[in-house]
Design a protein around this motif. Structure first.
Motif, short mmCIF file in Angstrom:
data_model
loop_
_atom_site.label_atom_id
_atom_site.label_comp_id
_atom_site.label_asym_id
_atom_site.label_seq_id
_atom_site.Cartn_x
_atom_site.Cartn_y
_atom_site.Cartn_z
N ARG A 3 0.96 -1.12 -0.05
CA ARG A 3 0.12 0.02 0.15
C ARG A 3 0.83 1.32 -0.03
O ARG A 3 2.12 1.14 0.60
CB ARG A 3 -0.82 0.07 1.32
CG ARG A 3 -1.96 -0.85 1.01
CD ARG A 3 -2.87 -0.89 2.25
NE ARG A 3 -4.21 -1.50 2.09
CZ ARG A 3 -4.60 -2.47 3.03
NH1 ARG A 3 -4.32 -2.68 4.20
NH2 ARG A 3 -6.01 -2.92 2.65
N LYS A 6 -1.37 7.29 0.44
CA LYS A 6 -2.62 7.53 0.05
C LYS A 6 -3.89 6.44 0.36
O LYS A 6 -4.94 6.65 0.67
CB LYS A 6 -3.00 7.95 -1.53
CG LYS A 6 -2.73 7.13 -2.41
CD LYS A 6 -2.84 7.33 -3.87
CE LYS A 6 -2.82 6.44 -4.89
NZ LYS A 6 -3.23 6.77 -6.35
N ASP A 7 -3.17 5.33 0.23
CA ASP A 7 -4.18 4.20 0.75
C ASP A 7 -4.57 3.99 1.96
O ASP A 7 -5.73 3.92 2.47
CB ASP A 7 -3.50 2.94 0.28
CG ASP A 7 -3.40 2.65 -1.52
OD1 ASP A 7 -4.17 3.10 -2.32
OD2 ASP A 7 -2.18 2.18 -1.52
N TYR A 8 -3.50 4.36 2.87
CA TYR A 8 -3.62 4.43 4.17
C TYR A 8 -4.33 5.60 4.80
O TYR A 8 -5.22 5.68 5.83
CB TYR A 8 -2.40 4.51 5.03
CG TYR A 8 -1.61 2.98 4.94
CD1 TYR A 8 -2.26 2.01 5.70
CD2 TYR A 8 -0.44 2.96 4.48
CE1 TYR A 8 -1.63 0.69 5.42
CE2 TYR A 8 0.15 1.58 4.11
CZ TYR A 8 -0.42 0.77 4.72
OH TYR A 8 0.20 -0.65 4.60
N THR A 10 -6.90 6.85 3.14
CA THR A 10 -8.35 6.21 2.57
C THR A 10 -8.93 5.48 3.61
O THR A 10 -9.91 5.55 4.19
CB THR A 10 -8.32 5.56 1.11
OG1 THR A 10 -7.91 6.54 0.30
CG2 THR A 10 -9.73 5.04 0.88
N LYS A 304 -11.73 1.54 -7.02
CA LYS A 304 -10.40 1.54 -6.38
C LYS A 304 -10.22 0.37 -5.39
O LYS A 304 -10.12 0.59 -4.25
CB LYS A 304 -10.32 2.81 -5.82
CG LYS A 304 -10.51 3.94 -6.70
CD LYS A 304 -10.56 5.50 -5.69
CE LYS A 304 -10.68 6.65 -6.89
NZ LYS A 304 -10.59 7.91 -6.19
N GLU A 306 -8.07 -1.86 -2.78
CA GLU A 306 -6.85 -1.51 -2.15
C GLU A 306 -5.82 -2.58 -2.36
O GLU A 306 -5.96 -3.60 -3.04
CB GLU A 306 -7.27 -2.01 -0.62
CG GLU A 306 -8.32 -0.87 0.07
CD GLU A 306 -7.87 0.35 0.05
OE1 GLU A 306 -6.73 0.74 0.03
OE2 GLU A 306 -8.78 1.37 0.27
N GLY A 307 -4.69 -2.23 -2.01
CA GLY A 307 -3.41 -2.52 -2.43
C GLY A 307 -3.31 -4.11 -1.88
O GLY A 307 -3.09 -4.90 -2.67
#
Length: 314
Positions: A3, A6-8, A10, A304, A306-307
């Protein structure tokens, strides 16, 4: 693929949405987690917390421990939840006191959409799933009809309240805040948060952590072995909880708790049978807004992904 920052960020926003939902007695943060696509990762991550993590730290170092813990996910989500609890709880209390029909209408629409969202995750409908759905709905409805308990601010009681309420918080349907209301601990805890009484907040938090670690392992096992049945029961839970957040109610019984009069029994009525201004137009628009919000959140989650969904060590 790992991740990015920006993923965290979110995930933190999703935590804020969960925290905001859990401050309202009737709306579950677990529902928000499910809709936003992080529910199974949340349950799996919490369920993986055990002594093996300590062994991992000793043998392979902190970095390996943190990765196995899925620590960055936990920190990002918990930060969002705490920010929301300490900010939104005051707003929620104000809205529930001064504009109850309007706020309940918004959440009613939100939960209606949540029923559809969770139910469509079920890949195969069997008789057992239908039975689970019905039993889940009956149980949730029954819980919403229970009378409010007397206030109690002993530390042991607050610890137990935190442990019980957190189980509801991670279940889509019944809210942890509502369980606290039934237990008579909601006012004590909200006052402690408002007054920054960190000792009481810490006791409740310790109880919540204890309950979370135990109950998440049960949920993790159920999702691994009986996913469709579990989803059916959760769908029923959400449907049965609608009685709690129906905007129009008649008060049947009140009781004095200290110097404050509290509603301990009420019944849902149709808007045209409501004693007072029903705000039907505005309520309908807010229901629609709540419903559409869930649809939008679902579309965003689909577009979108997640990673690295759950911890790879599951």
């Amino acid at each position: 693929m790992g991740r990015k920052i920006k993923d965290y960020f979110t995930i933190g926003l999703k935590g804020m949405a969960m925290g905001a939902a859990d401050t309202v007695p009737g709306v579950s943060g677990g529902t928000i987690a499910f809709i936003s696509g992080i529910y199974e990762e949340l349950i799996t991550t919490i369920g993986n917390v055990d002594y093996a993590l300590v062994t991992e730290w000793k043998n392979k170092g902190f970095a390996a421990f943190w990765e196995k813990l899925n620590g960055s996910f936990i920190v990002a989500l918990l930060t969002g939840v705490l920010i929301s609890v300490f900010t939104f709880m005051r707003l929620a209390s104000y809205l529930l006191e001064h504009h109850p029909i309007l706020i309940w209408s918004f959440f009613f629409g939100l939960v209606i959409a949540s029923i559809w969202f969770v139910a469509k995750q079920i890949t195969q409908w069997k008789i057992a799933n239908f039975i689970g759905l019905i039993l889940g709905a009956i149980l949730a409805f029954y819980i919403t009809t229970l009378p409010v308990g007397a206030s109690n601010d002993s530390y042991m009681y607050l610890f137990m309240s935190g442990a019980i309420a957190v189980c509801a918080m991670i279940l889509p349907g019944i809210s942890g805040a509502f369980i606290l209301v039934l237990l008579g601990a909601y006012e004590t805890i909200t006052k402690a948060v408002h007054d920054f009484d960190l000792k009481k907040v810490a006791v409740v938090g310790l109880g919540a952590i204890t309950g979370l670690l135990l109950f998440s392992k049960v949920l993790k096992w159920l999702f691994q072995h009986y996913k469709n049945l579990t989803l059916a029961i959760l769908t029923g839970f959400i449907a049965g909880s609608l009685n709690k957040i129906w905007p129009w109610k008649h008060v049947l019984e009140t009781k004095m708790f200290g110097d404050k009069e509290k509603v301990i029994n009420e019944e849902s009525v149709l808007p045209w049978n409501f004693n007072g201004e029903s705000y039907l137009l505005y309520a309908g628009l807010l229901m629609l807004a709540g419903f559409l919000l869930i649809i939008i959140l679902e579309k965003v989650a689909e577009e979108k992904p997640e990673g690295n969904a759950a911890n790879p060590n599951v």
